[in-house]
Enzyme design. Structure first.
Site, PDB file in Angstrom:
ATOM      1  CB  ALA A   3      -0.914  -0.006   1.224  1.00  0.00           C
ATOM      2  N   GLY A  44       2.169   2.859  -2.840  1.00  0.00           N
ATOM      3  CA  GLY A  44       2.184   3.648  -4.073  1.00  0.00           C
ATOM      4  C   GLY A  44       1.445   4.964  -3.968  1.00  0.00           C
ATOM      5  NE  ARG A  75      -2.375   4.552 -14.581  1.00  0.00           N
ATOM      6  CZ  ARG A  75      -2.862   3.382 -14.995  1.00  0.00           C
ATOM      7  NH1 ARG A  75      -3.758   3.345 -15.962  1.00  0.00           N
ATOM      8  NH2 ARG A  75      -2.467   2.254 -14.429  1.00  0.00           N
ATOM      9  N   GLY A  87      10.103  -0.837  -5.933  1.00  0.00           N
ATOM     10  CA  GLY A  87       9.411  -1.948  -6.573  1.00  0.00           C
ATOM     11  C   GLY A  87       8.670  -2.831  -5.587  1.00  0.00           C
ATOM     12  N   GLY A  94       1.254  -8.839 -15.722  1.00  0.00           N
ATOM     13  CA  GLY A  94       2.340  -9.795 -15.904  1.00  0.00           C
ATOM     14  C   GLY A  94       1.782 -11.121 -16.373  1.00  0.00           C
ATOM     15  CD  GLU A 100       5.540  -7.431 -13.537  1.00  0.00           C
ATOM     16  OE1 GLU A 100       4.542  -6.933 -14.099  1.00  0.00           O
ATOM     17  OE2 GLU A 100       5.487  -7.920 -12.390  1.00  0.00           O
ATOM     18  CE  LYS A 123     -23.934  10.910  12.907  1.00  0.00           C
ATOM     19  NZ  LYS A 123     -23.103  11.908  13.609  1.00  0.00           N
ATOM     20  NE  ARG A 177     -47.342  25.715  17.914  1.00  0.00           N
ATOM     21  CZ  ARG A 177     -48.198  24.689  17.937  1.00  0.00           C
ATOM     22  NH1 ARG A 177     -49.483  24.905  18.180  1.00  0.00           N
ATOM     23  NH2 ARG A 177     -47.776  23.457  17.732  1.00  0.00           N
TER      24      ARG A 177
END
Length: 426
Positions: free
Chosen positions: A11, A13, A17, A83, A145, A160, A323, A414
């Protein structure tokens, strides 16, 4: 062998993109992080005792998320990022004395399921393999790959795509990025990895070639549903995964006896359980973890935001938001209302436009509202938490309730009505 597996989840990276400042694995589907889906499914196998999450880009954000949500996971920093092989190697020292199996997978694959992972582990053990690779068959296997086999069908290597020859690129069996290895057998492979490839990185796939060279049994497990291998690399991928997950959940609920009037406009998170004969009307959005009983009616245009528990025969009507609340049997919240951080008893009736004012924006605190059995609120009421309405109590339309209300009491705030006859004639 229960609990004899540990996992390494990649995790680290950035997810270039994604075009986002947020780490890729913290992007959400149904308000749940991608990494959360992976960790939950790994834990649901009942096989994994500990998870090592390899972090890198904006590591502190991922670390905070893991620390706050998963007791059996720890984060390990990969810096620099060289890598996938180098990423998995970050757990090497923590596993030196481990005599079991290690599951390696990616943190951006939210569609993987616990059932598949359990079967994957089972097949690995049945075949007495040292290393099992999860593969999939794609007609158009671009960007994956390739699983390269010899004439006898035995695995030779994983190549790859950037390093593959034209002939290898024609192979339709691909690597999904999920591995199971007997750690004592295969862990020495991490000490032999090199970066002699097109990307100049240490490939995790090279452990397969090492295991074969060293005469260990290597096999593949072919994925039955290719959707489970889907990795998120862009906002477009995120939207596709959302749709796949949505349809998967809805189809299961329909099979379980839930009535969903319009599946195309209904969105229900996979962490929501709904009992049979409940009806979900169009344009309803349910996210997070929820438990909904039987014979309920929800929608149209309702939103449930998570941590909600509904009993049986509950009605949540149009333009209602719920909620972090518990609502007991036979209670109606019919329209245009907000119920948050609340506990509603049975046979309660919430008038249109009722609001539980649960949040103090100055102190950032949230408070509880309790409405006991048989109580009711008039239209356009506001309950300023913390506040309690007693059993069979009621508040009139337009009331702002700031004090607790005893059983069988009426609360009313009220201004007196003034009528001016012939006002417009004058």
């Amino acid at each position: 062998m229960h609990g004899s597996v540990k996992s390494i989840i990649l995790a680290a990276g950035k997810g270039t993109r994604m075009k986002s400042e947020l780490p890729k694995v913290l992007h959400k589907i149904f308000n749940k992080e991608l990494l959360g889906y992976v960790l939950d499914e790994v834990n649901k196998t009942g096989e994994v005792s500990e998870n090592y999450v390899i972090v890198g880009h904006k590591a502190e954000l991922v670390q905070e998320y893991v620390k706050n949500n998963f007791q059996n996971a720890r984060c390990l920093l990969q810096s620099p990022q060289l890598g996938t092989g180098h990423a998995a190697f970050q757990a090497y020292d923590y596993l030196k004395n481990f005599d079991g199996e290690v599951l390696i997978l990616c943190g951006d694959t939210p569609l993987i399921t616990a059932d598949t992972l359990k079967d994957f582990i089972s097949v690995h053990r049945q075949n007495n393999a040292s290393l099992t690779v999860m593969s999939a068959i794609f007609d158009e296997p671009a960007n994956y790959g390739r699983i390269i086999r010899d004439s006898n069908g035995e695995i030779l290597a994983i190549v790859e795509e950037k390093d593959a020859s034209p002939g290898q690129k024609a192979v339709k069996e691909v690597n999904t990025g999920v591995y199971l290895l007997n750690w004592k057998d295969v862990s020495p492979a991490f000490l032999s990895l090199d970066s002699n490839n097109a990307q100049g990185e240490y490939y995790l796939t090279d452990i397969v070639k090492w295991a074969i060279t060293n005469k260990f049994k290597v096999q593949s497990y072919v994925l039955k549903n290719n959707e489970e291998s889907f990795g998120i690399n862009s906002k477009s991928h995120l939207a596709q995964a959302f749709k796949i997950l949505k349809n998967r959940v809805i189809n299961k609920l329909l099979d379980d006896g839930v009535t969903i009037v319009d599946p195309d406009t209904t969105y229900i998170s996979p962490d929501t359980s709904i009992e049979a004969d409940t009806q979900i009307l169009p344009c309803t959005y349910i996210e997070g973890k929820n438990k909904i009983g039987k014979n309920c009616k929800i929608g149209p245009f309702a939103r449930i935001r998570g941590d909600v528990e509904l009993g049986d025969n509950v009605k949540i009507g149009n333009f209602v938001e719920i909620k972090k609340s518990k609502i007991k049997d036979n209670t109606n919240v019919s329209h245009l209302s907000y119920i948050g951080d609340s506990c509603l008893g049975s046979n309660v009736n919430i008038g249109a436009g009722t609001i539980t004012a649960n949040y103090n924006h100055a102190t950032k605190q949230k408070f509880q509202t309790e409405i006991k059995d048989g109580a009711s609120t008039g239209s356009n009421s506001v309950l300023v938490a913390p506040v309690v309405m007693g059993e069979k109590s009621s508040i009139g339309a337009g009331t702002v309730l700031t004090k607790n209300l005893n059983d069988n009491s009426l609360g009313l705030t009220r201004a007196p009505l003034k009528i001016f006859d012939n006002w417009f004639k004058k």
